[in-house]
Design a protein around this motif. Structure first.
Motif, PDB file in Angstrom:
ATOM      1  N   ALA A 336      -9.161  25.079 -16.079  1.00  6.30           N
ATOM      2  CA  ALA A 336      -9.032  23.907 -16.939  1.00  6.30           C
ATOM      3  C   ALA A 336     -10.338  23.525 -17.613  1.00  6.30           C
ATOM      4  CB  ALA A 336      -8.496  22.729 -16.129  1.00  6.30           C
ATOM      5  N   ASP A 337     -11.440  23.647 -16.892  1.00 10.50           N
ATOM      6  CA  ASP A 337     -12.735  23.292 -17.491  1.00 10.50           C
ATOM      7  C   ASP A 337     -13.730  24.448 -17.459  1.00 10.50           C
ATOM      8  OD1 ASP A 337     -13.009  23.281 -14.790  1.00 10.50           O
ATOM      9  OD2 ASP A 337     -13.842  21.261 -14.633  1.00 10.50           O
ATOM     10  N   ALA A 338     -13.228  25.690 -17.283  1.00  9.42           N
ATOM     11  CA  ALA A 338     -14.074  26.893 -17.307  1.00  9.42           C
ATOM     12  C   ALA A 338     -15.284  26.726 -16.398  1.00  9.42           C
ATOM     13  CB  ALA A 338     -14.517  27.214 -18.726  1.00  9.42           C
ATOM     14  N   ALA A 339     -15.022  26.325 -15.170  1.00  2.00           N
ATOM     15  CA  ALA A 339     -16.094  26.080 -14.210  1.00  2.00           C
ATOM     16  C   ALA A 339     -15.915  26.972 -12.988  1.00  2.00           C
ATOM     17  CB  ALA A 339     -16.101  24.616 -13.787  1.00  2.00           C
ATOM     18  N   VAL A 340     -16.998  27.136 -12.233  1.00  2.00           N
ATOM     19  CA  VAL A 340     -16.957  27.805 -10.948  1.00  2.00           C
ATOM     20  C   VAL A 340     -17.486  26.829  -9.910  1.00  2.00           C
ATOM     21  CG1 VAL A 340     -17.913  29.655  -9.516  1.00  2.00           C
ATOM     22  CG2 VAL A 340     -17.173  30.150 -11.854  1.00  2.00           C
ATOM     23  N   GLU A 341     -16.650  26.523  -8.915  1.00  2.00           N
ATOM     24  CA  GLU A 341     -17.048  25.625  -7.832  1.00  2.00           C
ATOM     25  C   GLU A 341     -17.445  26.451  -6.610  1.00  2.00           C
ATOM     26  OE1 GLU A 341     -14.264  22.581  -6.857  1.00  2.00           O
ATOM     27  OE2 GLU A 341     -14.499  21.546  -8.785  1.00  2.00           O
ATOM     28  N   ILE A 342     -18.547  26.075  -5.999  1.00  2.00           N
ATOM     29  CA  ILE A 342     -19.095  26.835  -4.880  1.00  2.00           C
ATOM     30  C   ILE A 342     -19.289  25.927  -3.671  1.00  2.00           C
ATOM     31  CG2 ILE A 342     -20.999  28.302  -4.104  1.00  2.00           C
ATOM     32  CD1 ILE A 342     -21.640  28.826  -7.065  1.00  2.00           C
ATOM     33  N   ASP A 343     -18.699  26.313  -2.567  1.00  2.00           N
ATOM     34  CA  ASP A 343     -18.896  25.606  -1.296  1.00  2.00           C
ATOM     35  C   ASP A 343     -20.282  25.953  -0.753  1.00  2.00           C
ATOM     36  OD1 ASP A 343     -18.968  24.844   1.400  1.00  2.00           O
ATOM     37  OD2 ASP A 343     -17.595  26.429   2.023  1.00  2.00           O
ATOM     38  N   VAL A 344     -21.169  24.979  -0.712  1.00  2.00           N
ATOM     39  CA  VAL A 344     -22.533  25.232  -0.239  1.00  2.00           C
ATOM     40  C   VAL A 344     -22.777  24.629   1.137  1.00  2.00           C
ATOM     41  CG1 VAL A 344     -23.494  25.412  -2.564  1.00  2.00           C
ATOM     42  CG2 VAL A 344     -23.411  23.169  -1.446  1.00  2.00           C
ATOM     43  N   ASN A 345     -21.710  24.193   1.795  1.00  2.00           N
ATOM     44  CA  ASN A 345     -21.911  23.497   3.069  1.00  2.00           C
ATOM     45  C   ASN A 345     -21.119  24.080   4.221  1.00  2.00           C
ATOM     46  OD1 ASN A 345     -22.927  21.178   4.664  1.00  2.00           O
ATOM     47  ND2 ASN A 345     -20.768  20.575   4.708  1.00  2.00           N
ATOM     48  N   GLU A 346     -19.921  24.607   3.956  1.00  2.00           N
ATOM     49  CA  GLU A 346     -19.053  25.013   5.049  1.00  2.00           C
ATOM     50  C   GLU A 346     -18.893  26.527   5.142  1.00  2.00           C
ATOM     51  OE1 GLU A 346     -15.453  22.738   5.112  1.00  2.00           O
ATOM     52  OE2 GLU A 346     -16.486  20.853   5.483  1.00  2.00           O
ATOM     53  N   GLU A 347     -17.759  27.068   4.701  1.00  2.00           N
ATOM     54  CA  GLU A 347     -17.454  28.463   5.022  1.00  2.00           C
ATOM     55  C   GLU A 347     -18.363  29.469   4.337  1.00  2.00           C
ATOM     56  OE1 GLU A 347     -13.737  31.543   5.590  1.00  2.00           O
ATOM     57  OE2 GLU A 347     -13.412  29.671   4.517  1.00  2.00           O
ATOM     58  N   LEU A 348     -18.703  29.254   3.055  1.00  2.00           N
ATOM     59  CA  LEU A 348     -19.495  30.266   2.354  1.00  2.00           C
ATOM     60  C   LEU A 348     -20.858  30.494   3.007  1.00  2.00           C
ATOM     61  CD1 LEU A 348     -19.550  32.262   0.018  1.00  2.00           C
ATOM     62  CD2 LEU A 348     -20.562  30.459  -1.397  1.00  2.00           C
ATOM     63  N   PRO A 349     -21.630  29.457   3.333  1.00  2.00           N
ATOM     64  CA  PRO A 349     -22.895  29.718   4.027  1.00  2.00           C
ATOM     65  C   PRO A 349     -22.704  30.427   5.371  1.00  2.00           C
ATOM     66  CG  PRO A 349     -22.849  27.474   3.166  1.00  2.00           C
ATOM     67  CD  PRO A 349     -21.461  28.028   3.016  1.00  2.00           C
ATOM     68  N   LYS A 350     -21.584  30.145   6.041  1.00  2.00           N
ATOM     69  CA  LYS A 350     -21.314  30.820   7.315  1.00  2.00           C
ATOM     70  C   LYS A 350     -21.021  32.295   7.104  1.00  2.00           C
ATOM     71  CE  LYS A 350     -19.550  26.606   9.501  1.00  2.00           C
ATOM     72  NZ  LYS A 350     -18.352  25.910  10.032  1.00  2.00           N
ATOM     73  N   LEU A 351     -20.232  32.623   6.077  1.00  2.00           N
ATOM     74  CA  LEU A 351     -19.980  34.028   5.755  1.00  2.00           C
ATOM     75  C   LEU A 351     -21.279  34.730   5.380  1.00  2.00           C
ATOM     76  CD1 LEU A 351     -16.724  33.947   3.568  1.00  2.00           C
ATOM     77  CD2 LEU A 351     -17.001  34.987   5.812  1.00  2.00           C
ATOM     78  N   HIS A 352     -22.091  34.064   4.620  1.00  2.00           N
ATOM     79  CA  HIS A 352     -23.381  34.612   4.198  1.00  2.00           C
ATOM     80  C   HIS A 352     -24.239  34.950   5.417  1.00  2.00           C
ATOM     81  CE1 HIS A 352     -26.667  34.831   1.092  1.00  2.00           C
ATOM     82  NE2 HIS A 352     -27.408  34.667   2.176  1.00  2.00           N
ATOM     83  N   ALA A 353     -24.269  34.029   6.375  1.00  2.00           N
ATOM     84  CA  ALA A 353     -25.093  34.239   7.572  1.00  2.00           C
ATOM     85  C   ALA A 353     -24.506  35.311   8.476  1.00  2.00           C
ATOM     86  CB  ALA A 353     -25.241  32.923   8.333  1.00  2.00           C
ATOM     87  N   ARG A 354     -23.178  35.361   8.582  1.00  2.00           N
ATOM     88  CA  ARG A 354     -22.540  36.288   9.511  1.00  2.00           C
ATOM     89  C   ARG A 354     -22.483  37.710   8.968  1.00  2.00           C
ATOM     90  NH1 ARG A 354     -17.811  34.061   9.909  1.00  2.00           N
ATOM     91  NH2 ARG A 354     -16.503  35.595   8.841  1.00  2.00           N
ATOM     92  N   ILE A 355     -22.165  37.873   7.681  1.00  2.00           N
ATOM     93  CA  ILE A 355     -21.978  39.202   7.107  1.00  2.00           C
ATOM     94  C   ILE A 355     -23.193  39.656   6.314  1.00  2.00           C
ATOM     95  CG2 ILE A 355     -20.588  40.579   5.504  1.00  2.00           C
ATOM     96  CD1 ILE A 355     -18.191  38.853   6.250  1.00  2.00           C
ATOM     97  N   GLY A 356     -23.765  38.788   5.496  1.00  2.00           N
ATOM     98  CA  GLY A 356     -24.915  39.157   4.671  1.00  2.00           C
ATOM     99  C   GLY A 356     -24.774  38.611   3.271  1.00  2.00           C
ATOM    100  N   ASP A 357     -25.851  38.742   2.479  1.00  2.00           N
ATOM    101  CA  ASP A 357     -25.872  38.071   1.185  1.00  2.00           C
ATOM    102  C   ASP A 357     -24.889  38.630   0.176  1.00  2.00           C
ATOM    103  OD1 ASP A 357     -27.213  40.430   0.534  1.00  2.00           O
ATOM    104  OD2 ASP A 357     -29.061  39.445  -0.107  1.00  2.00           O
ATOM    105  N   TYR A 358     -24.499  39.913   0.320  1.00  2.00           N
ATOM    106  CA  TYR A 358     -23.586  40.423  -0.692  1.00  2.00           C
ATOM    107  C   TYR A 358     -22.124  40.095  -0.376  1.00  2.00           C
ATOM    108  CZ  TYR A 358     -22.382  42.799  -4.933  1.00  2.00           C
ATOM    109  OH  TYR A 358     -21.937  43.049  -6.203  1.00  2.00           O
ATOM    110  N   ALA A 359     -21.861  39.473   0.757  1.00  2.00           N
ATOM    111  CA  ALA A 359     -20.560  38.838   0.942  1.00  2.00           C
ATOM    112  C   ALA A 359     -20.433  37.712  -0.075  1.00  2.00           C
ATOM    113  CB  ALA A 359     -20.417  38.306   2.367  1.00  2.00           C
ATOM    114  N   THR A 360     -21.498  36.914  -0.186  1.00  2.00           N
ATOM    115  CA  THR A 360     -21.551  35.864  -1.214  1.00  2.00           C
ATOM    116  C   THR A 360     -21.469  36.472  -2.602  1.00  2.00           C
ATOM    117  OG1 THR A 360     -22.873  34.435   0.219  1.00  2.00           O
ATOM    118  CG2 THR A 360     -22.953  33.982  -2.149  1.00  2.00           C
ATOM    119  N   GLY A 361     -22.235  37.543  -2.845  1.00  2.00           N
ATOM    120  CA  GLY A 361     -22.246  38.183  -4.153  1.00  2.00           C
ATOM    121  C   GLY A 361     -20.879  38.715  -4.553  1.00  2.00           C
ATOM    122  N   THR A 362     -20.150  39.307  -3.611  1.00  2.00           N
ATOM    123  CA  THR A 362     -18.838  39.870  -3.907  1.00  2.00           C
ATOM    124  C   THR A 362     -17.839  38.782  -4.290  1.00  2.00           C
ATOM    125  OG1 THR A 362     -19.237  41.685  -2.348  1.00  2.00           O
ATOM    126  CG2 THR A 362     -16.956  41.273  -2.974  1.00  2.00           C
TER     127      THR A 362
END
Length: 461
Positions: A336-362
């Motif tokens: 609707a507004d051509a935006a990308v929303e990013i969770d910077v507090n909950e699951e995404l930082p946890k995935l980043h820490a558990r798997i690695g930075d390219y989990a976030t990148g993917t």
């Protein structure tokens, strides 16, 4: 993920498993999953030396019996010769027992601890039924045990096609370990496809079991930073999963034709001391700062090439899972507004820490893929959109992998992509979250299409 320079390489190829004397690696702890049973009834274990009739040996017996039956047909069709059963037989070793007898290629039973292997000199396969097969079964399900034994039978196939230890020693440049391991992974894929097609008498493996097995396979990768040229290299998770999937899809003749000339590998060593010191991973905030401008530049060029008009998505950070457009997971494209929303507090930082930075990148690359589809007038909802977004994430990965300078992939990043794709369907969801590519095996396959073949296969050309 950030590196200043690296080896330019084409991308192709998938995974091996356990073994010791034959050169396979020891497993590392995995994340337990509920695995399905894969056997039909009980199987006589009397042909296995040292077997005790336990359920784990019955599972091994079922796997060995069916893989032997597979090669009785597949070997003549592939090589024009009859299949020869293993002259040295099979050995189940209880490494917890002090009285256990050592199998061929070992001096004592403890030499087998935590391993399975093919012994070329004796033409035999042995495994640890105390500290390997039950651990695999508990962590990843029955199918993990099946793939391990199918892989080891793949080494027996190699010997019968003339690839011997002596030949490998005399011509290491022609038959490096990483190639022979990939070939055995490929043969395991051939067998699992046969089982999945319902051809096996004793085994039945469905999609969920296959995903669990792939989860086990990626734990048998080389340590991050191992060079593909290392004489003991077996392959990273991406290369090994690729080899397995190629075998599953292409057949035995494809696997038999693998050579160093037609099978490039993605595994690479660290190119900078700084990247090595942080294990190839950037902190979460640094990763966002680095990858977002790069994604924007890549997709702008891709959209313009396709005749579309790119407008950089507005980046919004939120403290919980985004809800702007359905359930897309910890990162969402908001049409609707051509935006990308990013969770910077909950699951995404946890995935980043558990798997690695390219989990976030993917995950980010797939949501930017939806933005690229929208910019070229293509649907962002439905199964096709979900697959195209995931394919575009692979195409972006191809770009950053092949760079020699600037922002690019570190050793281990492709493995992190495989891990997050197997564990979660976020990168394969459409812009409403209602359609998703699955199962995990399929997500990796679609992602690999983008990595191996680029933008032309991803729906925006």
């Amino acid at each position: 993920m950030l590196r200043s320079s690296g080896r330019l390489a084409d991308v192709t190829v998938l995974i091996t498993l356990v073994a010791v004397v034959s050169g396979c690696t020891q497993p590392v702890p995995g994340r337990p999953v509920a695995g399905e049973g894969v056997t039909r009834g009980t199987v006589d274990t009397s042909f296995i030396r040292g077997a005790d009739g336990s359920p784990i040996d019955q599972l091994a017996a079922a796997a060995i019996t069916d893989v032997e039956q597979f090669w009785k047909t597949a070997f003549p069709e592939t090589f024009g010769q009859d299949w020869k059963e293993l002259s040295g037989g099979y050995y189940s070793v209880d490494t917890s027992s002090q009285s256990a007898k050592p199998p061929p290629c070992t001096e004592k039973a403890l030499d087998v601890e935590g391993n399975a292997f093919y012994c070329p000199s004796a033409d035999a396969i042995a495994w640890d039924r105390a500290a390997l097969l039950p651990v695999l079964q508990d962590s990843f399900g029955d199918s993990a045990v099946v793939i391990v034994l199918a892989h080891e039978m793949g080494h027996a196939v190699q010997r019968r096609m003339g690839i011997t230890q002596e030949l490998e020693r005399r011509q290491p440049e022609k038959y490096p370990t990483i190639l022979t391991e990939a070939m055995a992974d490929c043969y395991a894929g051939n067998f699992l496809k046969w089982v999945n097609d319902g051809e096996a008498e004793h085994l039945s493996i469905g999609a969920e079991s296959l995903d669990s097995a792939l989860g086990a396979l990626i734990t048998f990768r080389d340590p991050v930073g191992t060079s593909a040229g290392d004489r003991s290299a077996h392959g990273n998770a991406f290369d090994r999963v690729s080899a397995f999937q190629d075998g599953y899809q292409q057949g035995t003749k494809f696997c038999a034709a693998m050579t160093v000339d037609n099978r490039p590998f993605t595994q690479q060593s660290f190119t900078t001391a700084a990247d090595q010191s942080r294990g190839g991973n950037l902190p979460f905030a640094d990763m966002l700062d680095s990858v977002l401008p790069d994604l924007n530049a890549y997709y702008e060029a891709a959209v313009r090439q396709a005749g579309g008009r790119w407008v950089a998505p507005k980046i919004t950070t939120v403290e919980q899972e985004p809800d702007c457009a359905g359930d897309q997971g910890p990162i969402a494209f908001c049409p609707a507004d051509a935006a990308v929303e990013i969770d910077v507090n909950e699951e995404l930082p946890k995935l980043h820490a558990r798997i690695g930075d390219y989990a976030t990148g993917t995950l980010l690359a797939s949501r930017y893929g939806l933005a690229a589809l929208a910019a070229t007038g293509k649907p962002v909802q439905g199964d096709g959109a979900a697959a195209n977004a995931l394919c575009l994430a692979g195409a972006y990965t191809r770009e950053v992998f092949t760079r020699q300078q600037g922002f690019g992939l570190s050793p281990g990043d492709l493995d992190e992509a495989v891990q997050v794709l197997l564990a979660h369907d976020y990168a394969g969801r459409d812009a409403e979250g209602g359609s998703a590519v699955g199962p995990g095996f399929k997500r990796v396959e679609v992602f690999r299409t983008g990595v191996l073949e680029g933008l032309s296969k991803c729906g925006i050309a």
